[in-house]
Motif scaffolding. Structure first.
Motif, PDB file in Angstrom:
ATOM      1  N   SER A 154       0.790  -1.159   0.061  1.00 40.59           N
ATOM      2  CA  SER A 154       0.085  -0.058   0.036  1.00 40.59           C
ATOM      3  C   SER A 154       0.789   1.132  -0.102  1.00 40.59           C
ATOM      4  CB  SER A 154      -0.821   0.240   1.089  1.00 40.59           C
ATOM      5  OG  SER A 154      -0.126   0.009   2.392  1.00 40.59           O
ATOM      6  N   HIS A 155       2.019   1.055   0.573  1.00 39.93           N
ATOM      7  CA  HIS A 155       2.834   2.405   0.776  1.00 39.93           C
ATOM      8  C   HIS A 155       3.517   2.737  -0.485  1.00 39.93           C
ATOM      9  CE1 HIS A 155       5.666  -0.808   1.715  1.00 39.93           C
ATOM     10  NE2 HIS A 155       6.848   0.017   1.296  1.00 39.93           N
ATOM     11  N   GLN A 156       3.574   1.721  -1.536  1.00 38.69           N
ATOM     12  CA  GLN A 156       4.438   2.031  -2.778  1.00 38.69           C
ATOM     13  C   GLN A 156       3.544   2.662  -3.858  1.00 38.69           C
ATOM     14  OE1 GLN A 156       5.504  -2.065  -4.041  1.00 38.69           O
ATOM     15  NE2 GLN A 156       6.942  -2.238  -2.178  1.00 38.69           N
ATOM     16  N   GLN A 157       3.769   4.177  -3.873  1.00 43.00           N
ATOM     17  CA  GLN A 157       2.819   5.065  -4.411  1.00 43.00           C
ATOM     18  C   GLN A 157       3.566   4.980  -5.977  1.00 43.00           C
ATOM     19  OE1 GLN A 157      -0.291   5.722  -3.930  1.00 43.00           O
ATOM     20  NE2 GLN A 157       0.019   4.798  -1.944  1.00 43.00           N
ATOM     21  N   ARG A 158       4.774   5.573  -5.855  1.00 42.11           N
ATOM     22  CA  ARG A 158       5.529   5.751  -7.427  1.00 42.11           C
ATOM     23  C   ARG A 158       6.544   4.433  -7.456  1.00 42.11           C
ATOM     24  NH1 ARG A 158       7.482  12.186  -7.051  1.00 42.11           N
ATOM     25  NH2 ARG A 158       5.092  12.907  -7.093  1.00 42.11           N
ATOM     26  N   ASN A 159       6.316   4.100  -8.723  1.00 38.26           N
ATOM     27  CA  ASN A 159       7.259   3.038  -9.341  1.00 38.26           C
ATOM     28  C   ASN A 159       7.080   1.882  -8.366  1.00 38.26           C
ATOM     29  OD1 ASN A 159       8.419   4.746 -11.508  1.00 38.26           O
ATOM     30  ND2 ASN A 159       9.964   5.535 -10.098  1.00 38.26           N
ATOM     31  N   PRO A 160       5.963   1.186  -8.105  1.00 44.52           N
ATOM     32  CA  PRO A 160       5.652   0.089  -7.421  1.00 44.52           C
ATOM     33  C   PRO A 160       6.450  -0.997  -7.841  1.00 44.52           C
ATOM     34  CG  PRO A 160       3.764   0.450  -8.652  1.00 44.52           C
ATOM     35  CD  PRO A 160       4.796   1.714  -8.804  1.00 44.52           C
ATOM     36  N   ARG A 161       7.089  -1.912  -6.545  1.00 43.80           N
ATOM     37  CA  ARG A 161       7.765  -3.082  -6.785  1.00 43.80           C
ATOM     38  C   ARG A 161       6.869  -4.224  -6.706  1.00 43.80           C
ATOM     39  NH1 ARG A 161      10.491  -6.486  -3.684  1.00 43.80           N
ATOM     40  NH2 ARG A 161      10.255  -5.028  -1.782  1.00 43.80           N
ATOM     41  N   ILE A 162       6.558  -4.987  -7.662  1.00 39.81           N
ATOM     42  CA  ILE A 162       5.761  -6.194  -7.514  1.00 39.81           C
ATOM     43  C   ILE A 162       6.048  -7.356  -6.712  1.00 39.81           C
ATOM     44  CG2 ILE A 162       4.530  -7.981  -9.112  1.00 39.81           C
ATOM     45  CD1 ILE A 162       4.981  -6.042 -11.450  1.00 39.81           C
ATOM     46  N   GLU A 163       5.262  -7.562  -5.878  1.00 37.67           N
ATOM     47  CA  GLU A 163       5.630  -8.820  -5.127  1.00 37.67           C
ATOM     48  C   GLU A 163       4.690  -9.884  -5.419  1.00 37.67           C
ATOM     49  OE1 GLU A 163       7.408  -8.660  -2.309  1.00 37.67           O
ATOM     50  OE2 GLU A 163       7.736  -6.336  -2.115  1.00 37.67           O
ATOM     51  N   ILE A 164       5.287 -11.105  -5.280  1.00 33.39           N
ATOM     52  CA  ILE A 164       4.714 -12.282  -5.989  1.00 33.39           C
ATOM     53  C   ILE A 164       4.621 -13.243  -4.790  1.00 33.39           C
ATOM     54  CG2 ILE A 164       4.895 -14.525  -7.285  1.00 33.39           C
ATOM     55  CD1 ILE A 164       6.550 -12.526  -9.487  1.00 33.39           C
ATOM     56  N   LEU A 165       3.101 -13.676  -4.339  1.00 32.76           N
ATOM     57  CA  LEU A 165       2.686 -14.572  -3.333  1.00 32.76           C
ATOM     58  C   LEU A 165       2.166 -15.592  -3.841  1.00 32.76           C
ATOM     59  CD1 LEU A 165       0.908 -11.823  -1.090  1.00 32.76           C
ATOM     60  CD2 LEU A 165       3.503 -12.120  -1.217  1.00 32.76           C
ATOM     61  N   ASN A 166       2.587 -16.775  -3.204  1.00 33.03           N
ATOM     62  CA  ASN A 166       2.016 -17.899  -3.478  1.00 33.03           C
ATOM     63  C   ASN A 166       0.669 -18.065  -2.762  1.00 33.03           C
ATOM     64  OD1 ASN A 166       3.997 -19.220  -5.209  1.00 33.03           O
ATOM     65  ND2 ASN A 166       5.316 -19.715  -3.644  1.00 33.03           N
ATOM     66  N   LEU A 167      -0.495 -18.624  -3.397  1.00 27.84           N
ATOM     67  CA  LEU A 167      -1.609 -18.391  -2.771  1.00 27.84           C
ATOM     68  C   LEU A 167      -1.770 -19.644  -1.733  1.00 27.84           C
ATOM     69  CD1 LEU A 167      -2.704 -16.611  -5.053  1.00 27.84           C
ATOM     70  CD2 LEU A 167      -4.848 -18.006  -4.970  1.00 27.84           C
ATOM     71  N   ASN A 168      -1.016 -20.769  -1.797  1.00 30.18           N
ATOM     72  CA  ASN A 168      -1.131 -21.726  -0.725  1.00 30.18           C
ATOM     73  C   ASN A 168      -0.279 -21.428   0.474  1.00 30.18           C
ATOM     74  OD1 ASN A 168       1.496 -21.671  -1.875  1.00 30.18           O
ATOM     75  ND2 ASN A 168       1.834 -23.908  -1.382  1.00 30.18           N
ATOM     76  N   ARG A 169       0.410 -20.067   0.399  1.00 33.77           N
ATOM     77  CA  ARG A 169       0.977 -19.677   1.582  1.00 33.77           C
ATOM     78  C   ARG A 169       0.303 -18.455   2.220  1.00 33.77           C
ATOM     79  NH1 ARG A 169       5.811 -21.654   2.558  1.00 33.77           N
ATOM     80  NH2 ARG A 169       6.843 -22.917   0.813  1.00 33.77           N
ATOM     81  N   ILE A 170      -0.683 -18.035   1.956  1.00 40.23           N
ATOM     82  CA  ILE A 170      -1.664 -17.194   2.426  1.00 40.23           C
ATOM     83  C   ILE A 170      -2.263 -17.687   3.389  1.00 40.23           C
ATOM     84  CG2 ILE A 170      -3.714 -15.579   2.072  1.00 40.23           C
ATOM     85  CD1 ILE A 170      -2.654 -15.008  -0.766  1.00 40.23           C
ATOM     86  N   VAL A 171      -2.225 -17.315   4.658  1.00 44.63           N
ATOM     87  CA  VAL A 171      -2.697 -17.723   5.815  1.00 44.63           C
ATOM     88  C   VAL A 171      -4.332 -17.259   6.129  1.00 44.63           C
ATOM     89  CG1 VAL A 171      -2.594 -18.291   8.494  1.00 44.63           C
ATOM     90  CG2 VAL A 171      -0.696 -18.215   6.960  1.00 44.63           C
ATOM     91  N   LYS A 172      -4.392 -15.827   6.227  1.00 45.36           N
ATOM     92  CA  LYS A 172      -5.322 -15.330   6.120  1.00 45.36           C
ATOM     93  C   LYS A 172      -5.606 -13.870   5.523  1.00 45.36           C
ATOM     94  CE  LYS A 172      -8.432 -13.458  10.251  1.00 45.36           C
ATOM     95  NZ  LYS A 172      -8.212 -13.361  11.699  1.00 45.36           N
ATOM     96  N   ILE A 173      -6.963 -13.436   5.056  1.00 44.78           N
ATOM     97  CA  ILE A 173      -6.955 -12.274   4.266  1.00 44.78           C
ATOM     98  C   ILE A 173      -8.158 -11.481   5.152  1.00 44.78           C
ATOM     99  CG2 ILE A 173      -7.720 -11.250   2.057  1.00 44.78           C
ATOM    100  CD1 ILE A 173      -6.732 -13.824   0.499  1.00 44.78           C
ATOM    101  N   ILE A 174      -8.088 -10.032   5.276  1.00 44.27           N
ATOM    102  CA  ILE A 174      -8.866  -9.211   5.755  1.00 44.27           C
ATOM    103  C   ILE A 174      -9.122  -7.926   4.869  1.00 44.27           C
ATOM    104  CG2 ILE A 174      -9.635  -7.768   7.718  1.00 44.27           C
ATOM    105  CD1 ILE A 174      -7.747  -9.668   9.570  1.00 44.27           C
ATOM    106  N   SER A 175     -10.431  -7.755   4.469  1.00 41.84           N
ATOM    107  CA  SER A 175     -10.633  -6.601   3.687  1.00 41.84           C
ATOM    108  C   SER A 175     -10.560  -5.147   4.262  1.00 41.84           C
ATOM    109  CB  SER A 175     -11.926  -6.715   3.046  1.00 41.84           C
ATOM    110  OG  SER A 175     -12.438  -5.560   2.441  1.00 41.84           O
ATOM    111  N   THR A 176      -9.949  -4.290   3.778  1.00 39.25           N
ATOM    112  CA  THR A 176      -9.587  -2.829   4.396  1.00 39.25           C
ATOM    113  C   THR A 176     -10.863  -2.007   4.079  1.00 39.25           C
ATOM    114  OG1 THR A 176      -8.525  -2.200   2.216  1.00 39.25           O
ATOM    115  CG2 THR A 176      -7.334  -3.238   4.322  1.00 39.25           C
ATOM    116  N   ASN A 177     -11.617  -2.613   3.040  1.00 32.61           N
ATOM    117  CA  ASN A 177     -12.727  -1.640   2.569  1.00 32.61           C
ATOM    118  C   ASN A 177     -12.305  -0.248   1.901  1.00 32.61           C
ATOM    119  OD1 ASN A 177     -14.846  -3.397   3.276  1.00 32.61           O
ATOM    120  ND2 ASN A 177     -14.649  -2.560   5.385  1.00 32.61           N
ATOM    121  N   GLN A 178     -10.980  -0.306   1.637  1.00 32.30           N
ATOM    122  CA  GLN A 178     -10.245   0.998   0.989  1.00 32.30           C
ATOM    123  C   GLN A 178     -10.222   0.643  -0.473  1.00 32.30           C
ATOM    124  OE1 GLN A 178      -7.027   1.667   3.348  1.00 32.30           O
ATOM    125  NE2 GLN A 178      -8.000   2.679   5.128  1.00 32.30           N
TER     126      GLN A 178
END
Length: 321
Positions: A194-218
């Motif tokens: 979220s803090h990467q506004q200019r020239n954002p660096r892409i992060e690659i996440l494996n879905l099977n390693r995602i433990v929990k997701i919470i919506s920020t409604n933002q």
């Protein structure tokens, strides 16, 4: 119908279906644009001759204009073969990521009297890792659908992620794209913090390693240009390969390398040059995919990629001794 049907679920079928259902006259220039806009850059090499020459017979050329040969009451019904293919797709556990249980049950009921064209057990993947994602896991399905919705609505998500070393980290991400790896039989998420506004660096996440997701409604005010960010991550020189179009190698290669940015041109009657752009994170996977084609593909550049090919072949030779 077999050639068309083999492309039933990708852009080739969709653009052709759109063209023949419109029943309108079209210039070759406009046809060229429609194919390029809806398909891949190299699709012109395959589709244009089929549509404009002695191919599928949809058009008749008069004074440089292609006129539809189909009657005004023409429509495209589902054939028995297509229904059989749809029934086979419903047996693939990845379909559960895109449809609810109720939707799957409804489709299975509609196709109750149809035999599947094939079953998952009919295929043996000799070059695929065995530790695939668990697509039937309720949490995995839930995460996948949350991510799809967030990508469509440009919504930030608070994601708890477990690294390869079992370290848990928590960041707020803007999901940008889901990518499927044929070799690993896994899905990956491309996102930016979220803090990467200019020239954002892409992060690659494996879905099977995602433990929990919470919506920020933002919702993001500014959508990052992920394609531009990917291009910045590419090595200076692409991998340059020559494809001998034997045993349907060109079509197989285009499907295999569909998730890479590439440029393809015809060199002679049965040889095509393909430039594949990649970065460090996709280097090993691309290397394995190229080697899987054997003598149908010849690597001619870059020097760095050629060196990696030679090193891997030497290691394989040492293991076989």
């Amino acid at each position: 119908m077999t050639e068309l049907f083999s492309e039933i679920y990708n852009c080739y079928y969709q653009v052709i279906k759109s063209l023949i259902e419109s029943k309108k006259s079209i210039s070759e220039k406009e046809l060229n644009f429609r194919i390029q806009d809806s398909c891949f850059e190299e699709s012109i090499l395959y589709l244009l001759p089929k549509l404009t020459q002695d191919g599928w017979g949809f058009y008749e050329k008069q004074n440089g204009i292609l006129h539809s040969k189909l009657s005004t009451n023409f429509y495209v019904p589902l054939t028995r073969l297509q229904k059989s293919y749809l029934k086979a797709i419903l047996a693939d556990d990845k379909i559960r990521l895109f449809l609810s249980d109720a939707e799957i049950a409804q489709l299975n009921a509609a196709l109750a009297d149809v035999e599947p064209l094939y079953l998952p057990d009919d295929f043996y993947y000799y070059d695929r890792f065995s530790d695939k994602d668990d697509y039937q896991n309720p949490e995995y399905r839930k995460h996948f659908q949350i991510l799809m919705e967030a990508i469509q609505n440009h919504t930030y998500l608070d994601i708890l992620y477990e690294s390869r070393h079992s370290h848990r980290v928590r960041h707020t991400y803007l999901p940008c794209r889901l990518e499927y790896s044929i070799k690993n039989d896994r899905f990956r998420l491309m996102a930016v913090e979220s803090h990467q506004q200019r020239n954002p660096r892409i992060e690659i996440l494996n879905l099977n390693r995602i433990v929990k997701i919470i919506s920020t409604n933002q919702t993001a005010n500014r959508i990052p240009d992920i394609n531009r960010s990917l291009k910045r991550s590419y090595y200076r020189e692409p991998a340059r390969i020559l494809i001998k179009n034997r045993r349907n190698a060109l079509e197989r290669a285009m499907l295999q390398f569909a998730n890479y940015e590439k440029s393809t041109r015809k060199i002679n009657s049965d040889t095509y040059e393909c430039l594949i752009y990649y970065n460090q994170k996709t280097e090993t996977e691309l290397l394995i995919e190229v080697l899987s084609f054997g003598p149908m593909i010849k690597v001619v550049g870059s020097e760095a990629f050629l060196r990696l090919i030679k090193e891997r072949l030497m290691r394989q030779k040492a293991f076989s001794l």
